[in-house]
Design a protein around this motif. Structure first.
Motif, PDB file in Angstrom:
ATOM      1  N   GLU A 135      -8.254 128.152  40.326  1.00 41.33           N
ATOM      2  CA  GLU A 135      -8.795 127.049  41.302  1.00 41.33           C
ATOM      3  C   GLU A 135      -9.092 127.750  42.473  1.00 41.33           C
ATOM      4  O   GLU A 135      -8.300 128.665  43.172  1.00 41.33           O
ATOM      5  CB  GLU A 135      -7.629 126.007  41.606  1.00 41.33           C
ATOM      6  N   ASN A 148      -3.874 128.812  41.854  1.00 44.06           N
ATOM      7  CA  ASN A 148      -4.711 129.093  43.101  1.00 44.06           C
ATOM      8  C   ASN A 148      -5.056 130.454  43.401  1.00 44.06           C
ATOM      9  O   ASN A 148      -4.198 131.233  43.316  1.00 44.06           O
ATOM     10  CB  ASN A 148      -4.127 128.187  44.216  1.00 44.06           C
ATOM     11  N   GLU A 193      -0.742 122.427  37.457  1.00 46.57           N
ATOM     12  CA  GLU A 193      -1.053 123.336  38.478  1.00 46.57           C
ATOM     13  C   GLU A 193       0.129 123.869  39.076  1.00 46.57           C
ATOM     14  O   GLU A 193       1.175 123.511  39.291  1.00 46.57           O
ATOM     15  CB  GLU A 193      -1.769 122.613  39.890  1.00 46.57           C
ATOM     16  N   ASP A 199     -11.825 123.907  44.104  1.00 48.46           N
ATOM     17  CA  ASP A 199     -10.708 123.236  44.622  1.00 48.46           C
ATOM     18  C   ASP A 199     -11.058 122.609  46.023  1.00 48.46           C
ATOM     19  O   ASP A 199     -12.211 123.037  46.866  1.00 48.46           O
ATOM     20  CB  ASP A 199      -9.593 124.084  44.853  1.00 48.46           C
TER      21      ASP A 199
HETATM   22 CA    CA Z   1      -5.254 123.783  44.160  1.00 43.35          CA
END
Ligand code: CA
Ligand code: C2E
Ligand code: CA
Ligand code: CA
Length: 279
Positions: free
Chosen positions: A149, A117, A58, A179
């Motif tokens: 996400e 994200n 991530e 998420d």
């Molecule tokens: Ca995340």
């Protein structure tokens, strides 16, 4: 009473003024940081519980402020979202991470997946799709290595925009992860509305999993539901071996958390990966 009122007003005003100017300065500094490429990214590996192999990474944004030190993303991301800067941050984060991971030869070879994200605003404009396509252009043409996400809140804030953009990206292989799963009001409904392949169980559920029978049951229920729906599950915020043990027994496939690795800059990620493969 009148004097008191005026007094109160003055106090209110000065407090308000102070609050505004501090945020305004932070916003001003954030714009400058973005412009001068003084933001950076860090990487947190994800692992498969079955064989402890790397399953993904991530990407998280970082802002090192020259006077204030590290400003947490929980502070500057909402600020960026409120003031129209988040799309520029997303572009920066995606391009920086893809450049760095490709240059270090970590994508595909060691990390089968890289997760970004994204916010509601990232799906809000006529050029949204083009921006994503442009950000991923350096990757070979099938993009199943990329995952977005998004939280239920962002998804529902702008469902039409999210649907439109995702339908194009999904065709190119891009995967979608929901998420902070379980923290919203309609997590399950969101699964019906969007092409989602993964859920990330929020760390607030993982935290007390070994003490709270209720939380443990909730996590088991999420895992059973995900299995029935053919969704991959990642547990986030795993900090103790006890939590990992419980998750493994409960059938959770993937984990991410301080127990395994903290978010780290690229140089540390390279070392981390080479230590894994040499041991
Ligand atoms: Ca995340
Ligand atoms: P998130 O997406 O839920 O990311 C997980 C957060 O948990 C990260 O915090 C990560 O450092 C932290 N974390 C990971 N493992 C553990 C653990 O074992 N224990 C604990 N207590 N925490 C752990 P971080 O980096 O401070 O990011 C906070 C939030 O800021 C993220 O939450 C995400 O919502 C947002 N964010 C960060 N980078 C970006 C970005 O590039 N774009 C957008 N839109 N949002 C971002
Ligand atoms: Ca999360
Ligand atoms: Ca979160």
């Amino acid at each position: 009473a009148k004097a008191q009122g005026a007094n109160r007003l003055r106090v209110y005003k000065s407090e308000y003024g102070e609050h505004v100017s501090k945020r305004t300065k932070l916003l001003f500094d954030l714009k400058a940081a973005l412009h001068n490429q003084r933001l950076s990214v860090v990487y947190q590996p994800q692992f498969r519980l079955s064989d402890h192999q790397l399953s993904g990474v991530e990407v998280l944004a970082r802002w090192h402020h020259p006077e204030e030190g590290m400003i947490p993303p929980d502070v500057f991301i909402p600020l960026a979202e409120q003031h129209g800067l988040i799309c520029d941050i997303t572009d920066f984060v995606m391009q920086t991470a893809i450049d760095e991971l490709l240059a270090a030869d970590l994508l595909y070879t060691h990390f089968p997946r890289v997760s970004f994200n994204v916010s509601a605003e990232d799906f809000n404009h006529s050029q949204s799709t083009q921006r994503f396509l442009h950000n991923f252009a350096k990757l070979p043409s099938h993009w199943s290595v990329v995952e977005l996400e998004l939280t239920e809140t962002s998804a529902l804030l702008n469902l039409e925009g999210v649907k439109n953009v995702l339908s194009v990206l999904h065709q190119r292989g891009v995967q979608v992860s929901l998420d902070d799963f379980g923290t919203g009001y309609s997590s399950i409904n969101t699964l019906r509305l969007l092409p989602i392949q993964e859920v990330k169980i929020d760390q607030s559920f993982i935290q007390d999993i070994t003490q709270s029978a209720q939380d443990a049951r909730l996590v088991k229920t999420i895992l059973a539901m995900a299995k029935a729906l053919n969704l991959r599950v990642v547990a986030e915020g795993v900090e103790t071996p006890q939590q990992a043990h419980y998750l493994k027994r409960a059938g959770c496939e993937e984990v991410q958390g301080y127990l395994y690795a903290r978010p780290m800059p690229l140089s540390a990620l390279v070392t981390f990966v080479s230590n894994l493969t040499s041991s």
